[in-house]
Design a protein around this motif. Structure first.
Motif, PDB file in Angstrom:
ATOM      1  N   ILE A  17       3.114   9.052  -1.967  1.00  5.78           N
ATOM      2  CA  ILE A  17       3.134   7.637  -2.327  1.00  5.78           C
ATOM      3  C   ILE A  17       2.050   7.333  -3.368  1.00  5.78           C
ATOM      4  CG2 ILE A  17       2.789   5.304  -1.410  1.00  5.78           C
ATOM      5  CD1 ILE A  17       5.352   6.686  -0.490  1.00  5.78           C
ATOM      6  N   PHE A  18       2.434   6.532  -4.369  1.00  7.77           N
ATOM      7  CA  PHE A  18       1.517   6.118  -5.425  1.00  7.77           C
ATOM      8  C   PHE A  18       1.510   4.598  -5.555  1.00  7.77           C
ATOM      9  CE2 PHE A  18       2.993  10.346  -6.496  1.00  7.77           C
ATOM     10  CZ  PHE A  18       1.827  10.999  -6.812  1.00  7.77           C
ATOM     11  N   SER A  19       0.327   4.056  -5.883  1.00  6.65           N
ATOM     12  CA  SER A  19       0.272   2.642  -6.237  1.00  6.65           C
ATOM     13  C   SER A  19       0.203   2.580  -7.762  1.00  6.65           C
ATOM     14  CB  SER A  19      -0.955   1.969  -5.613  1.00  6.65           C
ATOM     15  OG  SER A  19      -2.142   2.486  -6.158  1.00  6.65           O
ATOM     16  N   PRO A  20       0.649   1.533  -8.355  1.00  2.97           N
ATOM     17  CA  PRO A  20       1.204   0.327  -7.752  1.00  2.97           C
ATOM     18  C   PRO A  20       2.706   0.405  -7.493  1.00  2.97           C
ATOM     19  CG  PRO A  20       1.040   0.004 -10.112  1.00  2.97           C
ATOM     20  CD  PRO A  20       0.514   1.397  -9.813  1.00  2.97           C
ATOM     21  N   TYR A  21       3.307   1.552  -7.709  1.00  5.06           N
ATOM     22  CA  TYR A  21       4.771   1.681  -7.685  1.00  5.06           C
ATOM     23  C   TYR A  21       5.385   1.594  -6.287  1.00  5.06           C
ATOM     24  CZ  TYR A  21       3.418   3.436 -12.208  1.00  5.06           C
ATOM     25  OH  TYR A  21       2.842   3.554 -13.430  1.00  5.06           O
ATOM     26  N   HIS A  22       4.769   2.235  -5.313  1.00  4.00           N
ATOM     27  CA  HIS A  22       5.387   2.391  -3.991  1.00  4.00           C
ATOM     28  C   HIS A  22       4.835   1.463  -2.916  1.00  4.00           C
ATOM     29  CE1 HIS A  22       6.046   6.745  -5.500  1.00  4.00           C
ATOM     30  NE2 HIS A  22       7.021   5.968  -5.894  1.00  4.00           N
ATOM     31  N   VAL A  23       3.678   0.858  -3.189  1.00  2.00           N
ATOM     32  CA  VAL A  23       3.049  -0.013  -2.190  1.00  2.00           C
ATOM     33  C   VAL A  23       2.479  -1.253  -2.872  1.00  2.00           C
ATOM     34  CG1 VAL A  23       2.442   1.823  -0.565  1.00  2.00           C
ATOM     35  CG2 VAL A  23       0.851   1.233  -2.380  1.00  2.00           C
ATOM     36  N   THR A  24       2.316  -2.300  -2.077  1.00  2.00           N
ATOM     37  CA  THR A  24       1.662  -3.507  -2.568  1.00  2.00           C
ATOM     38  C   THR A  24       0.155  -3.271  -2.583  1.00  2.00           C
ATOM     39  OG1 THR A  24       1.487  -4.445  -0.352  1.00  2.00           O
ATOM     40  CG2 THR A  24       3.496  -4.969  -1.606  1.00  2.00           C
ATOM     41  N   ASP A  26      -2.049  -4.503  -0.742  1.00  2.00           N
ATOM     42  CA  ASP A  26      -2.583  -4.359   0.618  1.00  2.00           C
ATOM     43  C   ASP A  26      -1.846  -3.272   1.409  1.00  2.00           C
ATOM     44  OD1 ASP A  26      -0.298  -5.887   0.727  1.00  2.00           O
ATOM     45  OD2 ASP A  26      -1.069  -7.294   2.218  1.00  2.00           O
ATOM     46  N   PHE A  27      -1.284  -2.331   0.683  1.00  2.00           N
ATOM     47  CA  PHE A  27      -0.613  -1.139   1.220  1.00  2.00           C
ATOM     48  C   PHE A  27       0.577  -1.440   2.129  1.00  2.00           C
ATOM     49  CE2 PHE A  27       0.073   2.969   3.239  1.00  2.00           C
ATOM     50  CZ  PHE A  27       0.096   3.754   2.105  1.00  2.00           C
ATOM     51  N   LYS A  28       1.285  -2.487   1.809  1.00  2.00           N
ATOM     52  CA  LYS A  28       2.569  -2.695   2.473  1.00  2.00           C
ATOM     53  C   LYS A  28       3.601  -1.939   1.647  1.00  2.00           C
ATOM     54  CE  LYS A  28       1.625  -6.686   5.067  1.00  2.00           C
ATOM     55  NZ  LYS A  28       0.979  -7.907   4.934  1.00  2.00           N
ATOM     56  N   PRO A  29       4.496  -1.218   2.304  1.00  2.00           N
ATOM     57  CA  PRO A  29       5.448  -0.390   1.561  1.00  2.00           C
ATOM     58  C   PRO A  29       6.456  -1.222   0.778  1.00  2.00           C
ATOM     59  CG  PRO A  29       5.946  -0.390   3.901  1.00  2.00           C
ATOM     60  CD  PRO A  29       4.659  -1.125   3.750  1.00  2.00           C
ATOM     61  N   LYS A  30       6.905  -0.634  -0.313  1.00  2.00           N
ATOM     62  CA  LYS A  30       7.995  -1.183  -1.112  1.00  2.00           C
ATOM     63  C   LYS A  30       9.167  -0.203  -0.986  1.00  2.00           C
ATOM     64  CE  LYS A  30       5.037  -2.881  -4.883  1.00  2.00           C
ATOM     65  NZ  LYS A  30       4.812  -2.727  -6.326  1.00  2.00           N
ATOM     66  N   TYR A  31      10.374  -0.715  -1.102  1.00  2.00           N
ATOM     67  CA  TYR A  31      11.508   0.217  -1.073  1.00  2.00           C
ATOM     68  C   TYR A  31      11.483   1.142  -2.279  1.00  2.00           C
ATOM     69  CZ  TYR A  31      14.410  -2.685  -4.257  1.00  2.00           C
ATOM     70  OH  TYR A  31      14.917  -3.384  -5.315  1.00  2.00           O
ATOM     71  N   LYS A 135      12.596   0.719   5.963  1.00  2.00           N
ATOM     72  CA  LYS A 135      12.436   0.228   7.339  1.00  2.00           C
ATOM     73  C   LYS A 135      12.218   1.370   8.336  1.00  2.00           C
ATOM     74  CE  LYS A 135      14.780  -2.477  10.843  1.00  2.00           C
ATOM     75  NZ  LYS A 135      16.018  -3.082  11.281  1.00  2.00           N
ATOM     76  N   GLU A 136      12.878   2.495   8.130  1.00  2.00           N
ATOM     77  CA  GLU A 136      12.829   3.609   9.076  1.00  2.00           C
ATOM     78  C   GLU A 136      11.654   4.561   8.851  1.00  2.00           C
ATOM     79  OE1 GLU A 136      14.579   4.036  11.756  1.00  2.00           O
ATOM     80  OE2 GLU A 136      15.873   2.319  11.399  1.00  2.00           O
ATOM     81  N   ALA A 137      11.084   4.541   7.676  1.00  2.00           N
ATOM     82  CA  ALA A 137      10.027   5.494   7.333  1.00  2.00           C
ATOM     83  C   ALA A 137       8.699   5.114   7.975  1.00  2.00           C
ATOM     84  CB  ALA A 137       9.868   5.563   5.819  1.00  2.00           C
ATOM     85  N   ILE A 138       7.870   6.119   8.164  1.00  2.00           N
ATOM     86  CA  ILE A 138       6.508   5.925   8.677  1.00  2.00           C
ATOM     87  C   ILE A 138       5.557   6.109   7.494  1.00  2.00           C
ATOM     88  CG2 ILE A 138       4.736   6.816  10.221  1.00  2.00           C
ATOM     89  CD1 ILE A 138       7.092   7.863  11.967  1.00  2.00           C
ATOM     90  N   TYR A 139       4.795   5.059   7.198  1.00  2.00           N
ATOM     91  CA  TYR A 139       3.861   5.089   6.086  1.00  2.00           C
ATOM     92  C   TYR A 139       2.479   5.481   6.587  1.00  2.00           C
ATOM     93  CZ  TYR A 139       7.461   3.045   3.252  1.00  2.00           C
ATOM     94  OH  TYR A 139       8.626   2.848   2.578  1.00  2.00           O
ATOM     95  N   LEU A 140       1.876   6.433   5.909  1.00  2.00           N
ATOM     96  CA  LEU A 140       0.564   6.953   6.285  1.00  2.00           C
ATOM     97  C   LEU A 140      -0.390   6.779   5.110  1.00  2.00           C
ATOM     98  CD1 LEU A 140       1.906  10.235   7.871  1.00  2.00           C
ATOM     99  CD2 LEU A 140       1.151   8.205   9.108  1.00  2.00           C
ATOM    100  N   ARG A 141      -1.221   5.773   5.193  1.00  2.00           N
ATOM    101  CA  ARG A 141      -2.196   5.550   4.129  1.00  2.00           C
ATOM    102  C   ARG A 141      -3.288   6.600   4.212  1.00  2.00           C
ATOM    103  NH1 ARG A 141      -5.361   0.007   2.570  1.00  2.00           N
ATOM    104  NH2 ARG A 141      -6.284   0.848   0.679  1.00  2.00           N
ATOM    105  N   ASP A 142      -3.664   7.134   3.071  1.00  2.00           N
ATOM    106  CA  ASP A 142      -4.756   8.094   3.014  1.00  2.00           C
ATOM    107  C   ASP A 142      -6.054   7.313   2.853  1.00  2.00           C
ATOM    108  OD1 ASP A 142      -6.608  10.090   2.467  1.00  2.00           O
ATOM    109  OD2 ASP A 142      -5.166  11.290   1.349  1.00  2.00           O
ATOM    110  N   ASN A 143      -6.867   7.306   3.894  1.00  2.00           N
ATOM    111  CA  ASN A 143      -8.106   6.541   3.867  1.00  2.00           C
ATOM    112  C   ASN A 143      -9.201   7.186   3.033  1.00  2.00           C
ATOM    113  OD1 ASN A 143      -7.186   4.380   5.500  1.00  2.00           O
ATOM    114  ND2 ASN A 143      -7.367   5.711   7.276  1.00  2.00           N
ATOM    115  N   ASN A 144      -8.989   8.420   2.598  1.00  2.00           N
ATOM    116  CA  ASN A 144      -9.960   9.105   1.758  1.00  2.00           C
ATOM    117  C   ASN A 144      -9.205   9.900   0.689  1.00  2.00           C
ATOM    118  OD1 ASN A 144     -12.213  10.257   0.666  1.00  2.00           O
ATOM    119  ND2 ASN A 144     -12.823  11.383   2.503  1.00  2.00           N
TER     120      ASN A 144
END
Length: 151
Positions: A17-24, A26-31, A135-144
């Motif tokens: 996952i890359f921003s700004p393309y895949h997440v807002t 505040d790291f809310k997922p985008k389709y 909706k079905e995917a599990i998003y895992l933010r990398d905190n580091n």
């Protein structure tokens, strides 16, 4: 050529996952996390049966660095991973297939059979599929994200 081992429906696949393309912000997922590039009907994923999150993270860091080398003002930043089972991909109306590469035998693709064409809106049937995957995917933010291992 690598032996192609079929996917099982219970198998977990991982997308970088890359921003700004895949997440807002505040790291809310985008389709868009599952949106194929223009003139294409598939997105790359990795098979977690054969690699781990650290491998995916390092690949994400490499992609980010490549983008910044090509274009220093590029805003594409590695942010984490999204995981989904093959069964959920099928349920959403998409398909998945193993596509091993010489450099990555765990490579696979989610494909839609619907081409995304530049200068045209994303086809509505593709949007429906993408929203189901989101909706079905599990998003895992990398905190580091600068670390060289998944923590």
């Amino acid at each position: 050529m690598a032996e192609i081992i079929p996917l099982s429906e219970s198998e977990n696949l991982c997308r970088i996952i890359f921003s700004p393309y895949h997440v807002t912000t505040d790291f809310k997922p985008k389709y868009a996390a599952f949106l194929p590039p223009y003139e294409c009907d598939e997105v790359s994923v990795n098979r977690l049966k054969y690699i781990d999150r650290t491998f995916c993270k390092v690949e994400g860091q490499k992609i980010e660095k490549q983008m910044q080398n090509k274009n220093p003002s590029a805003k594409k930043k590695y942010q984490g991973l999204v995981e989904i089972t093959v069964e959920k991909i099928f349920s959403a109306g998409a398909k998945a297939k193993p596509t091993p590469r010489d450099y990555n035998l765990a490579h696979a693709d989610i494909y839609y059979g619907i081409l995304r064409v530049r200068d045209f809106p994303v086809p509505s049937i593709l949007v429906v599929i993408l929203k189901k995957l989101e909706k079905e995917a599990i998003y895992l933010r990398d905190n580091n994200p600068q670390s060289n291992k998944w923590e």
